[in-house]
Design a protein around this motif. Structure first.
Motif: not given
Length: 333
Positions: A190-201, A256-261
């Motif tokens: 169950p992969l994900g994060c496609e919306e994260t990548e789009l928003c950062i782009r 890519g890891l700003e919020s995750e930190r």
């Protein structure tokens, strides 16, 4: 009706969710801010496409389409974007139902022309009728829902969450569509994060862009019984780490890891402390929640390390869709 026209895209793939799909469409058709069209994008399942076409043949505002790209959620969403006509494109999961004012609150966020995306709040509906006592709210993203640690109200965020999100059409003109090769693609993992990548782009392409979450825009997301177990929790956390490695490869680790930190250094330690406190007070599930948070972090970190190694070896290529005049094109990334 005030506010922009909002086209709603619901990506579907299996007849096992037939009743859920019908409920999702019904919730869109009952919106106080009417959607001029609802697009059901079927992921390489001709039988389901034909059945849905028969179901909605009398509903002019419901359109049934086949995914025009490779198998997976990203390509399905891109198909819906390309075929839609609204000023804003909203996405609803096929196993979720929207509250009556969902689109009203999403649409109201676009009064500011700088706003390129607005997301909402996703509430879990547990198959067992209640949250498992060991399942920490900090990890509700595992089941596609809003998690503890997100700010309340209408606030600016780095990225919206894909199952309850909307984008101004011009956002796709600026940044392209969802990248294939990052999110769910029919694989068992169950992969994900496609919306994260789009928003950062998108933020890179439009530095003035505002991305918001409005917690009044509520949907209710069904969590099947198999996702209430620790085995799925651990697998999904590991897959998130793999996905985050792809995002970091695409947009850089800083963004890519700003919020995750913040999440891992503030939100999760506080969750562990709450769980241990509840355990000391003999409250049900406290130790389990603390342990699950630690296990989830370890699983995600392991996935990130593995994904980073794979990315460096060149085994994690993906493509970004171009949305052009109702058609899709792709460029290698």
């Amino acid at each position: 009706m005030n506010g922009p026209d909002v086209s709603v895209v619901i990506c579907v793939y299996t007849e096992d969710r037939w009743e859920d799909i019908l409920a999702a469409v019904s919730s869109v058709r009952a919106q106080s801010h009417p959607a001029p069209e609802t697009l059901l994008v079927v992921d390489h399942n001709p039988a389901l496409k034909d059945r849905l076409a028969r179901e909605y043949k009398e509903a002019a505002e419901v359109r049934v389409l086949a995914n025009a790209g490779p198998r997976g959620l990203s390509a399905g969403r891109n198909t819906g974007i390309a075929a839609s006509r609204g000023d804003v494109v909203a996405f609803l999961d096929d196993d979720a139902v929207a509250e009556r004012h969902w689109l009203k609150h999403l649409a109201s966020g676009y009064a500011d022309p700088r706003v390129m995306a607005v997301g909402g709040r996703t509430v879990p509906i547990w198959a067992s009728g209640r949250r498992p006592v060991w399942f920490p709210e900090e990890f509700d993203w595992v089941v596609g829902c809003t998690y503890r640690g997100l700010p309340a109200g209408r606030v600016r965020v780095r990225n919206v969450l894909g199952g309850n999100a909307s984008f101004r059409r011009t956002a796709f003109d600026a940044a392209g569509g969802f990248a294939t090769g990052i999110g769910r693609d029919g694989d068992k993992r169950p992969l994900g994060c496609e919306e994260t990548e789009l928003c950062i782009r998108l933020a890179r392409a439009r530095p003035d862009a505002l991305l918001l979450i409005d917690d009044r825009a509520v949907i209710h997301h069904r969590v099947p019984e198999r996702r209430e177990h620790f085995a799925y929790f651990r697998t999904r956390a590991y897959a998130e780490g793999l996905s985050k490695a792809l995002v970091a490869r695409s947009v850089g680790a800083d963004r890519g890891l700003e919020s995750e930190r913040r999440y891992t250094t503030r939100v999760l330690p506080a969750g562990v402390a709450r769980g241990l406190r509840d355990a000391l007070l003999a409250r049900p599930g406290g130790a389990g929640r603390a342990g699950a948070i630690v296990a989830g972090v370890c699983a995600a970190a392991g996935g990130y390390l593995v994904g980073s190694v794979r990315a460096r070896r060149g085994g994690a290529a993906f493509r970004v869709a171009r949305i052009e005049e109702g058609a899709l094109g792709e460029a290698d990334e």
